[in-house]
Design an enzyme around this catalytic site. Sequence first.
Site, PDB file in Angstrom:
ATOM      1  N   ILE A 101       0.837  -1.193   0.000  1.00  0.00           N
ATOM      2  CA  ILE A 101       0.000   0.000   0.000  1.00  0.00           C
ATOM      3  C   ILE A 101       0.873   1.245   0.000  1.00  0.00           C
ATOM      4  CG2 ILE A 101      -0.203  -0.138   2.533  1.00  0.00           C
ATOM      5  CD1 ILE A 101      -3.066   1.050   2.229  1.00  0.00           C
ATOM      6  N   CYS A 102       0.338   2.318  -0.561  1.00  0.00           N
ATOM      7  CA  CYS A 102       0.956   3.657  -0.536  1.00  0.00           C
ATOM      8  C   CYS A 102       2.217   3.688  -1.410  1.00  0.00           C
ATOM      9  CB  CYS A 102       1.222   4.057   0.920  1.00  0.00           C
ATOM     10  SG  CYS A 102       1.611   5.796   1.186  1.00  0.00           S
ATOM     11  N   ALA A 103       3.370   3.926  -0.814  1.00  0.00           N
ATOM     12  CA  ALA A 103       4.623   3.947  -1.569  1.00  0.00           C
ATOM     13  C   ALA A 103       5.220   2.550  -1.731  1.00  0.00           C
ATOM     14  CB  ALA A 103       5.632   4.866  -0.882  1.00  0.00           C
TER      15      ALA A 103
END
Length: 184
Positions: A101-103
């Site tokens: 998730i995210c980066a």
Amino acid sequence: MPKVLVLLAQGCEELEAVTVIDLLRRAQIDVVTAGLTTGAVIASRGTVLVPDSTLEAEQDKDFAMVVLPGGLPGARFLEEDPRVQVLLRRQVAAGRFVAAICAAPKVLAAAGLLDGKRATAYPGSVAAADFPRMMLTDAPVVVDGLVVTSRGPGTAMDFALQLIALLMGEASRQTVESQLVRDL
């Protein structure tokens, strides 16, 4: 009961890490948290997380899924750790899930696990030009085969619920979600 490994790197996004850990445990999934090194992990907003174990102690064990919370510099530390790359490739080669998730989807991309896959990530964290074989979307959560990706802190709950559905089935996901009193 499926067993899931959540890797915690210094500077990870605590909202993503804790949401995934909490919701998976609500679904009766055995969650093991592991730091890249021994000791506490200081997350991106200063929250102190105490991993159950270390990557070194867990890297040769079998897990139904390996989850990578994002955040910076946490995702960068995951990407730079060769043990993480080996673990992720071994997971997929064995027919087991990886999720980021995210980066952190950039970690999957660097391992070559997003080649030919649809994926999503935090805006600007993964450049399509750097990974031309990946099909980057702006969907909140994307499942493509054994790879699950999500956009960021705001999608952490949807991400965790999708992981529950994949590991335990839709009924388990609905049970957990109903207890959260989410008004959508």
